[in-house]
Design a protein around this motif. Structure first.
Motif, short mmCIF file in Angstrom:
data_model
loop_
_atom_site.label_atom_id
_atom_site.label_comp_id
_atom_site.label_asym_id
_atom_site.label_seq_id
_atom_site.Cartn_x
_atom_site.Cartn_y
_atom_site.Cartn_z
N GLN A 176 14.48 -2.47 7.25
CA GLN A 176 13.93 -2.07 6.13
C GLN A 176 13.72 -3.39 5.48
N ARG A 177 12.58 -3.75 4.89
CA ARG A 177 12.22 -4.73 3.98
C ARG A 177 12.30 -4.35 2.79
N PRO A 178 12.56 -5.23 1.84
CA PRO A 178 12.43 -5.13 0.39
C PRO A 178 11.05 -4.36 0.01
N LYS A 206 -0.99 6.09 4.55
CA LYS A 206 -1.33 4.92 5.53
C LYS A 206 -0.37 4.75 6.85
N VAL A 207 -0.81 4.30 8.01
CA VAL A 207 -0.08 4.13 9.00
C VAL A 207 -0.14 2.76 9.54
N LEU A 208 0.95 2.10 9.83
CA LEU A 208 1.26 0.78 10.18
C LEU A 208 1.47 0.78 11.74
N TYR A 209 0.53 -0.09 12.65
CA TYR A 209 0.74 -0.01 14.02
C TYR A 209 1.00 -1.57 14.41
N LEU A 210 2.18 -1.75 15.20
CA LEU A 210 2.44 -3.02 15.70
C LEU A 210 2.71 -3.11 17.25
N ASP A 261 0.81 -1.32 0.00
CA ASP A 261 -0.01 0.12 0.16
C ASP A 261 0.85 1.25 -0.20
N VAL A 262 2.16 1.09 0.36
CA VAL A 262 2.96 2.21 0.37
C VAL A 262 4.04 2.35 -0.67
N PRO A 263 4.29 3.46 -0.78
CA PRO A 263 5.33 3.70 -2.03
C PRO A 263 6.82 3.61 -1.51
N TYR A 264 7.32 3.24 -0.13
CA TYR A 264 8.37 3.27 0.10
C TYR A 264 8.77 1.86 0.67
N GLN A 265 9.91 1.62 1.31
CA GLN A 265 10.46 0.54 1.95
C GLN A 265 9.86 0.30 3.28
N VAL A 266 9.20 -0.53 3.97
CA VAL A 266 8.50 -0.61 5.23
C VAL A 266 9.55 -1.12 5.95
N TRP A 267 9.46 -0.39 7.28
CA TRP A 267 10.50 -0.91 8.40
C TRP A 267 9.59 -2.01 9.37
N ALA A 268 10.33 -2.98 9.90
CA ALA A 268 9.56 -3.85 10.64
C ALA A 268 10.52 -4.51 11.50
N PRO A 269 9.99 -5.41 12.55
CA PRO A 269 11.26 -5.95 13.57
C PRO A 269 11.79 -7.16 12.73
N ALA A 270 13.19 -7.33 12.90
CA ALA A 270 13.76 -8.33 12.08
C ALA A 270 13.17 -9.50 12.84
N SER A 280 4.64 6.06 9.36
CA SER A 280 3.87 6.51 8.21
C SER A 280 4.66 7.43 7.44
N ASP A 281 4.34 7.74 6.26
CA ASP A 281 4.81 8.77 5.43
C ASP A 281 4.08 10.03 5.74
N GLU A 282 3.20 9.99 6.52
CA GLU A 282 2.24 11.10 6.68
C GLU A 282 2.99 12.41 6.83
#
Length: 178
Positions: free
Chosen positions: A172-174, A82-86, A52-61, A101-103
């Motif tokens: 960062q995830r691909p 868009k906003v991701l919450y974990l 959903d987003v135009p950038y590389q997403v960050w997430a816990p390895a 988010s890129d807000e």
């Protein structure tokens, strides 16, 4: 025999029978003294967010040891972002959440997620500076990192060390294709 079924003796016998029954029930019913926190897999949420987003997403390895991921969602931010919450229950039974988010403006997003616009210091996490924010009335600590494409916020009631542990594990995830 009649005196055990009427008056005070009848009442006492009936109460004793009930208490014995409840005691036996409690004795044979399995009981857990440990708090159960539901574990939710966030991998599909992160993958969907990546589409959903135009950038590389960050997430816990990987999740920090003893932590339980217990919530995740994608929400709409302002301006169509868009906003991701974990969310997590930490090893010390505190709450921690990773949000990205890129807000725009990034400062407004960070202020809203941290419930504060006051920077109280910086913390080095994996060689990178993160802003520290603290809202005393909510006992909420936040680490904020503003990058060119995305703003990362690690927040919650967890202490600075635990928040830093979550932030240090972010990678960062691909970029999702297709």
């Amino acid at each position: 025999m009649r005196r055990f079924t009427e008056g005070f003796y009848g009442y006492a016998v009936a109460l004793l029978v009930c208490l014995v029954g409840v005691g036996l029930f409690l004795l044979v019913t399995p009981q857990s003294r440990e708090q159960h926190i539901p574990k939710l897999d966030y991998s599909m949420t992160v993958a969907n967010f990546g589409h959903d987003v135009p950038y590389q997403v960050w997430a816990p390895a990987k999740d920090p040891a003893g932590w339980v991921p217990n919530s995740n969602k994608i929400a709409n931010g302002s301006g169509g972002a868009k906003v991701l919450y974990l969310g997590y229950a930490t090893a010390k039974m505190q709450h921690a959440m990773f949000v990205q988010s890129d807000e725009k403006p990034a400062a407004g997003f960070a202020d809203r997620m941290a419930n504060s616009n006051r920077v109280v210091g910086t913390q080095q996490v994996a060689g990178q500076p993160w802003e520290q924010r603290f809202r005393e009335d909510k006992n909420q600590r936040s680490l904020v990192r503003k990058l060119p494409e995305v703003t990362l916020v690690v927040t919650g009631t967890a202490d600075w060390a635990e928040l830093g542990e979550l932030a240090a594990g972010l990678r960062q995830r691909p970029k999702a294709t297709g």
